[in-house]
Motif scaffolding. Structure first.
Motif, PDB file in Angstrom:
ATOM      1  N   MET A   1       0.840  -1.175   0.000  1.00  0.00           N
ATOM      2  CA  MET A   1       0.000   0.000   0.000  1.00  0.00           C
ATOM      3  C   MET A   1       0.882   1.234   0.000  1.00  0.00           C
ATOM      4  SD  MET A   1      -2.997   0.496   2.690  1.00  0.00           S
ATOM      5  CE  MET A   1      -3.995   1.918   2.786  1.00  0.00           C
ATOM      6  N   GLU A   2       0.651   2.093  -0.967  1.00  0.00           N
ATOM      7  CA  GLU A   2       1.406   3.343  -0.977  1.00  0.00           C
ATOM      8  C   GLU A   2       0.636   4.374  -0.176  1.00  0.00           C
ATOM      9  OE1 GLU A   2       2.978   2.895  -5.524  1.00  0.00           O
ATOM     10  OE2 GLU A   2       2.586   4.899  -4.744  1.00  0.00           O
ATOM     11  N   VAL A   3       1.195   4.825   0.929  1.00  0.00           N
ATOM     12  CA  VAL A   3       0.526   5.856   1.711  1.00  0.00           C
ATOM     13  C   VAL A   3       1.219   7.177   1.427  1.00  0.00           C
ATOM     14  CG1 VAL A   3      -0.214   6.561   4.007  1.00  0.00           C
ATOM     15  CG2 VAL A   3       0.044   4.141   3.463  1.00  0.00           C
ATOM     16  N   ARG A   4       0.465   8.137   0.929  1.00  0.00           N
ATOM     17  CA  ARG A   4       1.060   9.419   0.564  1.00  0.00           C
ATOM     18  C   ARG A   4       0.377  10.570   1.270  1.00  0.00           C
ATOM     19  NH1 ARG A   4       4.101   9.494  -4.194  1.00  0.00           N
ATOM     20  NH2 ARG A   4       4.482   7.386  -4.960  1.00  0.00           N
ATOM     21  N   LEU A   5       1.149  11.610   1.503  1.00  0.00           N
ATOM     22  CA  LEU A   5       0.610  12.836   2.085  1.00  0.00           C
ATOM     23  C   LEU A   5       0.458  13.848   0.969  1.00  0.00           C
ATOM     24  CD1 LEU A   5       2.267  13.727   5.487  1.00  0.00           C
ATOM     25  CD2 LEU A   5      -0.092  13.146   5.014  1.00  0.00           C
ATOM     26  N   GLY A   6      -0.688  14.525   0.890  1.00  0.00           N
ATOM     27  CA  GLY A   6      -0.904  15.492  -0.180  1.00  0.00           C
ATOM     28  C   GLY A   6      -1.249  14.780  -1.465  1.00  0.00           C
ATOM     29  N   GLY A   7      -1.337  15.523  -2.557  1.00  0.00           N
ATOM     30  CA  GLY A   7      -1.670  14.897  -3.828  1.00  0.00           C
ATOM     31  C   GLY A   7      -3.162  14.691  -3.973  1.00  0.00           C
ATOM     32  N   ARG A   8      -3.554  13.972  -5.021  1.00  0.00           N
ATOM     33  CA  ARG A   8      -4.961  13.779  -5.324  1.00  0.00           C
ATOM     34  C   ARG A   8      -5.401  12.457  -4.701  1.00  0.00           C
ATOM     35  NH1 ARG A   8      -7.294  11.819 -10.091  1.00  0.00           N
ATOM     36  NH2 ARG A   8      -5.223  11.464 -10.900  1.00  0.00           N
ATOM     37  N   GLN A   9      -6.547  12.485  -4.033  1.00  0.00           N
ATOM     38  CA  GLN A   9      -6.982  11.273  -3.357  1.00  0.00           C
ATOM     39  C   GLN A   9      -7.759  10.364  -4.301  1.00  0.00           C
ATOM     40  OE1 GLN A   9      -8.804  11.915   0.401  1.00  0.00           O
ATOM     41  NE2 GLN A   9      -9.290   9.771   0.696  1.00  0.00           N
ATOM     42  N   VAL A  10      -7.214   9.164  -4.504  1.00  0.00           N
ATOM     43  CA  VAL A  10      -7.929   8.156  -5.284  1.00  0.00           C
ATOM     44  C   VAL A  10      -7.742   6.830  -4.571  1.00  0.00           C
ATOM     45  CG1 VAL A  10      -7.691   9.211  -7.559  1.00  0.00           C
ATOM     46  CG2 VAL A  10      -5.886   7.740  -6.706  1.00  0.00           C
ATOM     47  N   ALA A  11      -8.616   5.885  -4.806  1.00  0.00           N
ATOM     48  CA  ALA A  11      -8.416   4.551  -4.258  1.00  0.00           C
ATOM     49  C   ALA A  11      -8.585   3.572  -5.401  1.00  0.00           C
ATOM     50  CB  ALA A  11      -9.417   4.272  -3.146  1.00  0.00           C
ATOM     51  N   ARG A  12      -7.560   2.798  -5.678  1.00  0.00           N
ATOM     52  CA  ARG A  12      -7.718   1.779  -6.710  1.00  0.00           C
ATOM     53  C   ARG A  12      -6.816   0.606  -6.395  1.00  0.00           C
ATOM     54  NH1 ARG A  12      -3.512   2.486 -10.718  1.00  0.00           N
ATOM     55  NH2 ARG A  12      -2.411   4.401 -10.265  1.00  0.00           N
ATOM     56  N   VAL A  13      -7.155  -0.530  -6.934  1.00  0.00           N
ATOM     57  CA  VAL A  13      -6.357  -1.732  -6.756  1.00  0.00           C
ATOM     58  C   VAL A  13      -5.445  -1.872  -7.962  1.00  0.00           C
ATOM     59  CG1 VAL A  13      -6.434  -4.235  -6.527  1.00  0.00           C
ATOM     60  CG2 VAL A  13      -8.156  -2.835  -5.408  1.00  0.00           C
ATOM     61  N   LYS A  14      -4.156  -1.993  -7.688  1.00  0.00           N
ATOM     62  CA  LYS A  14      -3.175  -2.158  -8.764  1.00  0.00           C
ATOM     63  C   LYS A  14      -3.113  -3.638  -9.132  1.00  0.00           C
ATOM     64  CE  LYS A  14       0.811   0.585  -8.314  1.00  0.00           C
ATOM     65  NZ  LYS A  14       2.132   0.700  -7.670  1.00  0.00           N
ATOM     66  N   MET A  15      -3.258  -3.944 -10.420  1.00  0.00           N
ATOM     67  CA  MET A  15      -3.206  -5.343 -10.850  1.00  0.00           C
ATOM     68  C   MET A  15      -1.856  -5.618 -11.507  1.00  0.00           C
ATOM     69  SD  MET A  15      -6.389  -6.220 -10.088  1.00  0.00           S
ATOM     70  CE  MET A  15      -6.888  -7.692 -10.982  1.00  0.00           C
ATOM     71  N   VAL A  16      -1.294  -6.799 -11.267  1.00  0.00           N
ATOM     72  CA  VAL A  16      -0.057  -7.177 -11.946  1.00  0.00           C
ATOM     73  C   VAL A  16      -0.248  -8.534 -12.601  1.00  0.00           C
ATOM     74  CG1 VAL A  16       1.498  -5.860 -10.458  1.00  0.00           C
ATOM     75  CG2 VAL A  16       0.924  -8.220  -9.870  1.00  0.00           C
ATOM     76  N   ASN A  17       0.636  -8.839 -13.551  1.00  0.00           N
ATOM     77  CA  ASN A  17       0.545 -10.109 -14.252  1.00  0.00           C
ATOM     78  C   ASN A  17       1.527 -11.107 -13.650  1.00  0.00           C
ATOM     79  OD1 ASN A  17       0.676 -12.145 -16.332  1.00  0.00           O
ATOM     80  ND2 ASN A  17      -0.483 -10.655 -17.553  1.00  0.00           N
ATOM     81  N   VAL A  18       1.015 -12.181 -13.068  1.00  0.00           N
ATOM     82  CA  VAL A  18       1.882 -13.211 -12.497  1.00  0.00           C
ATOM     83  C   VAL A  18       1.596 -14.516 -13.227  1.00  0.00           C
ATOM     84  CG1 VAL A  18       2.523 -14.490 -10.426  1.00  0.00           C
ATOM     85  CG2 VAL A  18       1.841 -12.095 -10.249  1.00  0.00           C
ATOM     86  N   ALA A  19       2.597 -15.036 -13.909  1.00  0.00           N
ATOM     87  CA  ALA A  19       2.479 -16.314 -14.620  1.00  0.00           C
ATOM     88  C   ALA A  19       1.221 -16.371 -15.483  1.00  0.00           C
ATOM     89  CB  ALA A  19       2.505 -17.483 -13.629  1.00  0.00           C
ATOM     90  N   GLY A  20       0.974 -15.301 -16.221  1.00  0.00           N
ATOM     91  CA  GLY A  20      -0.138 -15.286 -17.157  1.00  0.00           C
ATOM     92  C   GLY A  20      -1.492 -15.009 -16.536  1.00  0.00           C
ATOM     93  N   ARG A  21      -1.512 -14.771 -15.211  1.00  0.00           N
ATOM     94  CA  ARG A  21      -2.779 -14.531 -14.517  1.00  0.00           C
ATOM     95  C   ARG A  21      -2.752 -13.098 -13.984  1.00  0.00           C
ATOM     96  NH1 ARG A  21      -4.570 -17.391  -9.654  1.00  0.00           N
ATOM     97  NH2 ARG A  21      -2.395 -17.851  -9.329  1.00  0.00           N
ATOM     98  N   THR A  22      -3.842 -12.365 -14.147  1.00  0.00           N
ATOM     99  CA  THR A  22      -3.893 -11.011 -13.621  1.00  0.00           C
ATOM    100  C   THR A  22      -4.368 -11.064 -12.172  1.00  0.00           C
ATOM    101  OG1 THR A  22      -4.514 -10.293 -15.812  1.00  0.00           O
ATOM    102  CG2 THR A  22      -4.750  -8.685 -14.067  1.00  0.00           C
ATOM    103  N   VAL A  23      -3.498 -10.624 -11.265  1.00  0.00           N
ATOM    104  CA  VAL A  23      -3.859 -10.687  -9.846  1.00  0.00           C
ATOM    105  C   VAL A  23      -3.667  -9.318  -9.208  1.00  0.00           C
ATOM    106  CG1 VAL A  23      -3.297 -13.129  -9.582  1.00  0.00           C
ATOM    107  CG2 VAL A  23      -1.533 -11.420  -9.193  1.00  0.00           C
ATOM    108  N   PRO A  24      -4.471  -9.015  -8.182  1.00  0.00           N
ATOM    109  CA  PRO A  24      -4.308  -7.746  -7.487  1.00  0.00           C
ATOM    110  C   PRO A  24      -3.008  -7.765  -6.679  1.00  0.00           C
ATOM    111  CG  PRO A  24      -6.340  -8.878  -6.854  1.00  0.00           C
ATOM    112  CD  PRO A  24      -5.517  -9.850  -7.606  1.00  0.00           C
TER     113      PRO A  24
END
Lengths: 115, 155
Positions: free
Chosen positions: B94-117
């Protein structure tokens, strides 16, 4: 497609369950799993009933239980699926784990409603 | 996307016995069994409290039997492992940041051909809070919550 849409939600439930378990469970296990049953401390029944029948405690308890159950379901599924390499059992594993969490959540709702 | 066709060496089903770090990884993953166990335990307790003083006494008799006490002792060890490993991983997941624009999203990555959060981004832009501070603040939260629960139940 449904799987793709469900996966982030299931992961969020797992993740939320991980956070609340990490924060709440050590003290709850020491208190309700060891200290009270072994008689190190003895809060009386009326006080416990008053604490747990308060609406906010009920709401927190329900949220905690549901997140804990989905945390178990998701992590257990992947531990068996990847850890023990039971890839052939993917569908029944998912059904048993998430199905168990859904049934447990309904039970938790009923129990909390009866407090 | 097609599955990778390159050769992969088969992995033993007992892969986790090969290295200490693999074994600890498996123990960490198995901590979820005790999260599940304790959810059931709490539900039995709340059910008894809802039914009355006699039912609660029956619950206490059951909960103080040696088998249940031993299970809860093992559960405590696994749940402490869960807390320590979870807190340590949070700054990575989890990236915790101070300031900036507030958004919440789940980052997906590709592991062994499967898209996982893989991670949750709470803010974009701004200054990232150092991982050590994220970990320390979680332990502070744990202490406050624990003290409050002990006070609430025992006052």
């Amino acid at each position: 497609m449904t799987k793709r849409r469900l996966e982030p939600l299931l992961w969020l439930l797992f993740s939320g369950g991980g956070v609340v378990s990490a924060v709440f469970l050590p003290v709850l296990v020491v208190l309700f799993g060891l200290a009270i049953p072994l008689g190190w401390v003895r809060p009386d029944y009326d006080h416990l009933h008053a604490v747990f029948s308060f609406w906010l405690t009920r709401l927190v308890a329900l949220g905690l239980l549901v997140l804990m159950l989905f945390h178990w379901a998701h992590r257990f599924r992947y531990t068996l699926h990847d850890g023990l390499r039971l890839k052939r059992l993917e569908a029944p594993l998912a059904l048993v784990c998430y199905g168990g969490a859904v049934v447990g959540s309904i039970a938790a709702l009923l129990i909390v409603a009866m407090l | 996307m097609s599955a990778p066709t390159t050769y992969r060496q088969p992995v033993s089903r007992l892969w986790f016995t090969k290295k200490r770090s693999y074994f600890i990884f498996l123990l960490r993953e198995l901590s979820c069994v005790f999260v599940g166990w304790f959810a059931v335990f709490l539900m039995v307790m709340l059910f008894a409290i809802g039914r009355g003083a006699a039912a609660y006494q029956n619950f206490l008799n059951w909960a103080s039997s040696p088998v249940v006490v031993v299970v809860n002792l093992v559960a405590l060890a696994f749940l402490v492992l869960h807390t320590v490993t979870w807190f340590a991983l949070t700054p990575q997941a989890m990236e915790v940041r101070l300031g900036g624009r507030q958004v919440a999203r789940v980052k997906m990555v590709n592991v062994a051909g499967r898209t996982v959060p893989a991670a949750t981004v709470v803010r974009v832009g701004g200054r990232r809070i150092p991982p050590g501070m994220v970990i320390a603040s979680q332990y502070a939260g744990l202490l406050v919550v624990s003290a409050f629960i002990v006070w609430l139940v025992l006052r």
